[in-house]
Design a protein around this motif. Sequence first.
Motif, PDB file in Angstrom:
ATOM      1  N   ASP A   1       5.165   7.598  13.900  1.00  0.00           N
ATOM      2  CA  ASP A   1       4.020   7.125  14.684  1.00  0.00           C
ATOM      3  C   ASP A   1       2.671   7.511  14.082  1.00  0.00           C
ATOM      4  O   ASP A   1       1.758   6.676  14.051  1.00  0.00           O
ATOM      5  N   PRO A   2       2.491   8.744  13.577  1.00  0.00           N
ATOM      6  CA  PRO A   2       1.206   9.049  12.923  1.00  0.00           C
ATOM      7  C   PRO A   2       0.946   8.168  11.699  1.00  0.00           C
ATOM      8  O   PRO A   2      -0.191   7.756  11.456  1.00  0.00           O
ATOM      9  N   GLN A   3       2.005   7.848  10.953  1.00  0.00           N
ATOM     10  CA  GLN A   3       1.841   6.991   9.780  1.00  0.00           C
ATOM     11  C   GLN A   3       1.504   5.567  10.202  1.00  0.00           C
ATOM     12  O   GLN A   3       0.684   4.908   9.570  1.00  0.00           O
ATOM     13  N   VAL A   4       2.123   5.077  11.271  1.00  0.00           N
ATOM     14  CA  VAL A   4       1.806   3.745  11.799  1.00  0.00           C
ATOM     15  C   VAL A   4       0.358   3.707  12.269  1.00  0.00           C
ATOM     16  O   VAL A   4      -0.361   2.736  12.016  1.00  0.00           O
TER      17      VAL A   4
ATOM     18  N   ARG B   1       7.985   3.352   5.090  1.00  0.00           N
ATOM     19  CA  ARG B   1       9.318   2.799   4.834  1.00  0.00           C
ATOM     20  C   ARG B   1      10.259   3.873   4.288  1.00  0.00           C
ATOM     21  O   ARG B   1      11.416   3.948   4.686  1.00  0.00           O
ATOM     22  N   LYS B   2       9.745   4.718   3.390  1.00  0.00           N
ATOM     23  CA  LYS B   2      10.566   5.778   2.806  1.00  0.00           C
ATOM     24  C   LYS B   2      11.031   6.757   3.885  1.00  0.00           C
ATOM     25  O   LYS B   2      12.204   7.128   3.932  1.00  0.00           O
ATOM     26  N   ARG B   3      10.115   7.165   4.756  1.00  0.00           N
ATOM     27  CA  ARG B   3      10.474   8.083   5.835  1.00  0.00           C
ATOM     28  C   ARG B   3      11.517   7.462   6.767  1.00  0.00           C
ATOM     29  O   ARG B   3      12.457   8.127   7.191  1.00  0.00           O
ATOM     30  N   LEU B   4      11.337   6.200   7.077  1.00  0.00           N
ATOM     31  CA  LEU B   4      12.275   5.516   7.964  1.00  0.00           C
ATOM     32  C   LEU B   4      13.658   5.429   7.322  1.00  0.00           C
ATOM     33  O   LEU B   4      14.671   5.741   7.956  1.00  0.00           O
ATOM     34  N   LEU B   5      13.712   5.032   6.056  1.00  0.00           N
ATOM     35  CA  LEU B   5      14.997   4.885   5.386  1.00  0.00           C
ATOM     36  C   LEU B   5      15.705   6.219   5.195  1.00  0.00           C
ATOM     37  O   LEU B   5      16.937   6.292   5.266  1.00  0.00           O
TER      38      LEU B   5
ATOM     39  N   SER C   1       0.825  -1.205   0.000  1.00  0.00           N
ATOM     40  CA  SER C   1       0.000   0.000   0.000  1.00  0.00           C
ATOM     41  C   SER C   1       0.863   1.260   0.000  1.00  0.00           C
ATOM     42  O   SER C   1       2.005   1.254   0.469  1.00  0.00           O
ATOM     43  N   PRO C   2       0.336   2.364  -0.519  1.00  0.00           N
ATOM     44  CA  PRO C   2       1.085   3.627  -0.536  1.00  0.00           C
ATOM     45  C   PRO C   2       1.406   4.133   0.872  1.00  0.00           C
ATOM     46  O   PRO C   2       2.453   4.728   1.091  1.00  0.00           O
ATOM     47  N   GLU C   3       0.513   3.869   1.836  1.00  0.00           N
ATOM     48  CA  GLU C   3       0.748   4.316   3.207  1.00  0.00           C
ATOM     49  C   GLU C   3       1.971   3.620   3.809  1.00  0.00           C
ATOM     50  O   GLU C   3       2.804   4.252   4.460  1.00  0.00           O
ATOM     51  N   PHE C   4       2.079   2.324   3.573  1.00  0.00           N
ATOM     52  CA  PHE C   4       3.206   1.571   4.103  1.00  0.00           C
ATOM     53  C   PHE C   4       4.499   1.957   3.387  1.00  0.00           C
ATOM     54  O   PHE C   4       5.556   2.080   4.015  1.00  0.00           O
ATOM     55  N   LYS C   5       4.414   2.179   2.086  1.00  0.00           N
ATOM     56  CA  LYS C   5       5.600   2.594   1.334  1.00  0.00           C
ATOM     57  C   LYS C   5       6.102   3.951   1.813  1.00  0.00           C
ATOM     58  O   LYS C   5       7.313   4.178   1.903  1.00  0.00           O
ATOM     59  N   LEU C   6       5.186   4.857   2.141  1.00  0.00           N
ATOM     60  CA  LEU C   6       5.578   6.156   2.686  1.00  0.00           C
ATOM     61  C   LEU C   6       6.267   5.987   4.038  1.00  0.00           C
ATOM     62  O   LEU C   6       7.277   6.641   4.315  1.00  0.00           O
TER      63      LEU C   6
END
Length: 131
Positions: A116-119, A46-50, A39-44
């Motif tokens: 955390d907001p994205q999670v 992962r991108k923020r984390l990386l 999903s785009p939410e999960f990809k975002l």
Amino acid sequence: MNKSVRPPASLPSERATGTGFAEYVDDTGEPDFEAIQQSPEFKLLRKRLLWFIFPMSAFFLCWYMTFVLFSAYDHDFMSRKLFGAVNTGTVFGLLQFISTITIVLTYRRFARKKLDPQVDTIHELAGVGKE
């Protein structure tokens, strides 16, 4: 500090499913984790984390290797007295601890504001309640 944990629902019909991933529920009522991962939410997330992890890791590795190389090859610089019995090597060693603590606190702040907001959004879409 303690959170009450609700036992899992025994029947799939009793499980809450989020509206975003409701079509990705398998036969047991569990979310389709592969669909969530795509999903785009999960990809975002992962991108923020990386974007945080890689630069911070590179910075710390360079800083640490500087300390190691000075310790191994520039004894005169590292043994230079600054005041009393404190030399440059001691200060560099203490700065390693300070930089580690700073990185941890920076990551904690970053995670609280950006991750955390994205999670929470992904949990909501997957139907995982915060109890």
